[in-house]
Design a protein around this motif. Structure first.
Motif, PDB file in Angstrom:
ATOM      1  N   ALA A 157       0.809  -1.222   0.000  1.00 33.61           N
ATOM      2  CA  ALA A 157       0.000   0.000   0.000  1.00 33.61           C
ATOM      3  C   ALA A 157       0.839   1.266   0.000  1.00 33.61           C
ATOM      4  CB  ALA A 157      -0.943  -0.010   1.200  1.00 33.61           C
ATOM      5  N   SER A 158       1.933   1.269   0.739  1.00 33.92           N
ATOM      6  CA  SER A 158       2.743   2.482   0.861  1.00 33.92           C
ATOM      7  C   SER A 158       3.434   2.864  -0.440  1.00 33.92           C
ATOM      8  CB  SER A 158       3.787   2.316   1.965  1.00 33.92           C
ATOM      9  OG  SER A 158       4.653   1.235   1.669  1.00 33.92           O
ATOM     10  N   HIS A 159       3.454   1.971  -1.424  1.00 32.20           N
ATOM     11  CA  HIS A 159       4.084   2.246  -2.720  1.00 32.20           C
ATOM     12  C   HIS A 159       3.057   2.367  -3.835  1.00 32.20           C
ATOM     13  CE1 HIS A 159       7.952   1.383  -0.902  1.00 32.20           C
ATOM     14  NE2 HIS A 159       7.462   0.224  -0.443  1.00 32.20           N
ATOM     15  N   ASP A 160       1.771   2.384  -3.475  1.00 33.73           N
ATOM     16  CA  ASP A 160       0.699   2.383  -4.467  1.00 33.73           C
ATOM     17  C   ASP A 160      -0.168   3.624  -4.277  1.00 33.73           C
ATOM     18  OD1 ASP A 160      -1.457   1.896  -6.127  1.00 33.73           O
ATOM     19  OD2 ASP A 160      -1.586  -0.221  -5.625  1.00 33.73           O
ATOM     20  N   ALA A 161      -0.272   4.429  -5.334  1.00 29.34           N
ATOM     21  CA  ALA A 161      -1.062   5.656  -5.239  1.00 29.34           C
ATOM     22  C   ALA A 161      -2.523   5.369  -4.963  1.00 29.34           C
ATOM     23  CB  ALA A 161      -0.920   6.451  -6.541  1.00 29.34           C
ATOM     24  N   THR A 162      -2.978   4.167  -5.338  1.00 29.87           N
ATOM     25  CA  THR A 162      -4.367   3.782  -5.064  1.00 29.87           C
ATOM     26  C   THR A 162      -4.664   3.843  -3.570  1.00 29.87           C
ATOM     27  OG1 THR A 162      -4.335   2.322  -6.981  1.00 29.87           O
ATOM     28  CG2 THR A 162      -6.069   1.953  -5.350  1.00 29.87           C
ATOM     29  N   TYR A 163      -3.635   3.597  -2.770  1.00 34.84           N
ATOM     30  CA  TYR A 163      -3.773   3.599  -1.308  1.00 34.84           C
ATOM     31  C   TYR A 163      -3.172   4.861  -0.692  1.00 34.84           C
ATOM     32  CZ  TYR A 163      -4.956  -1.279  -2.137  1.00 34.84           C
ATOM     33  OH  TYR A 163      -5.552  -2.421  -2.591  1.00 34.84           O
TER      34      TYR A 163
END
Length: 393
Positions: free
Chosen positions: A299-305
């Motif tokens: 999550a910390s590397h995904d703009a979705t999150y």
């Protein structure tokens, strides 16, 4: 090559020289050991030491008598101590019992009408007193004077069973009995109308007096445990499920259900000023067919999150539902509260994440409940009142 002795040959072959042990126990001791092993197998199977009491199975009562005698005789304790891996002999003494419970196996069997040369585990046609009493209670019925008030309910349940809104399932898979439950017992529809206060049963469990209404216009005031025993004994005994008016949606599972996925609700741990200020209100609502933990692993590397770690605040299991359509329904309901936030990904590109909404968790939970019962049609979220309201046709 010199001829080797037996011992030398065994040693050369790597076989230890052990003398086969033969039993040194007398026939009586063998019988004591065999009887104790039967008790051990009972404990392994049922998870508790055998107990006295007429509500219990005859075998359990006999094993309880036998265990009392083994504990009381020093010679038996000495003989069985090396075999007692469950600590049965050192357990606290069972409370004193009456004369019948103090009899040995043969005497007790004789009193129960099961005399003969066959062993205890070959006992046949002897019913526990609790089972007899349950049958007697079920048989004691009287006319239900206010049956006219129950008749429409029985007729409706019968229609719902025929239409598939309700299902009938073997009673043993769920042995609970509560007010409002319907069962099928001996071919009749049964309704639990009232339930009195709980009290301890002789075997240590809780029991309660019920008012049970039957579809033939009779009723009985029976014990909860008696109804359970009767349903267990009846091979055709069934529980009638609650009606399913919407899609098949459940947080619990029955054998044969096919899992379609999980609704998940996430909360962001982002340090973004707006997110930090409204953290308790901002939620991501999604549906996945895999594990939620796998979905949010990066999550910390995904703009979705929102390029930040997240925490799972709620999950709801699905069965037999089209995940894509369900996700569309949820996003339609909360469209008016969609989060309008733009962040930049690790390449500097602006991203406006979807599936994030400014909505309280309690309202999401209500939406899920309304999907479950089928009342979600034409419902939308009103941000002004922070509640679900009926939509326009």
């Amino acid at each position: 090559m010199p001829e080797l002795s037996d011992d030398e040959l065994l040693e050369a072959l790597g076989v230890e020289d052990e003398i086969a042990k033969t039993s040194t126990h007398s026939p009586r001791e063998e019988r004591i050991i065999a009887g104790f092993e039967e008790i051990q197998r009972f404990v392994e199977r049922y998870g508790h030491v055998p107990q006295h009491g007429e509500n219990n199975d005859i075998f359990e009562r006999l094993y309880a008598v036998r265990l009392d005698r083994l504990r009381a005789l020093e010679e038996c304790r000495t003989l069985l101590a090396p075999l007692d891996y469950q600590g049965l002999l050192s357990a606290p003494e069972i409370a004193p019992v009456d004369q019948v419970e103090s009899m040995d196996d043969d005497e007790l069997l004789a009193q129960l009408g099961a005399t003969g040369s066959s062993g205890i585990t070959e006992l046949r046609h002897v019913r526990p007193r609790s089972e007899v009493r349950a049958s007697e209670e079920i048989a004691k019925r009287e006319k239900c004077e206010d049956f006219d008030g129950f008749r429409p309910m029985f007729e409706q349940v019968e229609r719902e069973i025929k239409s598939g809104l309700r299902q009938t399932r073997p009673f043993g898979k769920d042995a609970s009995v509560n007010i409002g439950n319907f069962f099928i017992l001996r071919g009749q529809l049964v309704y639990v109308a009232e339930k009195g206060g709980e009290f301890p049963a002789p075997n240590g469990d809780t029991d309660a007096r019920l008012r049970v209404i039957y579809s033939n216009g009779t009723e009985s005031n029976i014990l909860l445990r008696s109804l359970q025993r009767a349903l267990y004994k009846d091979e055709a005994g069934r529980r009638v499920t609650e009606p399913v008016r919407g899609p098949l949606f459940s947080e619990t599972w029955d054998e044969g259900d096919i899992e379609s996925g999980t609704i998940y609700v996430l909360r962001s741990l982002s340090n973004h000023p707006f997110v930090a200020q409204h953290r308790e209100l901002i939620h991501k609502i999604g549906v996945t067919g895999g594990k939620v933990e796998t979905r949010i692993a990066n999550a910390s590397h995904d703009a979705t999150y929102l390029l930040a770690d997240v925490e799972v605040v709620a999950t709801y299991k699905l069965a037999g539902i089209n995940r894509t359509k369900l996700e569309g329904i949820l996003h339609r309901i909360f469209a008016s509260a969609q989060l309008d936030l733009t962040i930049h990904d690790r390449f500097g590109n602006p991203v406006r994440p979807k599936e994030w909404f400014l909505v309280p968790l309690r309202v999401i939970d209500e939406a899920v409940s309304r999907i479950r019962d089928g009342s979600i049609t034409n419902v939308v979220y009103d941000p002004k009142t922070a509640s679900l309201v009926g939509g326009h046709q």
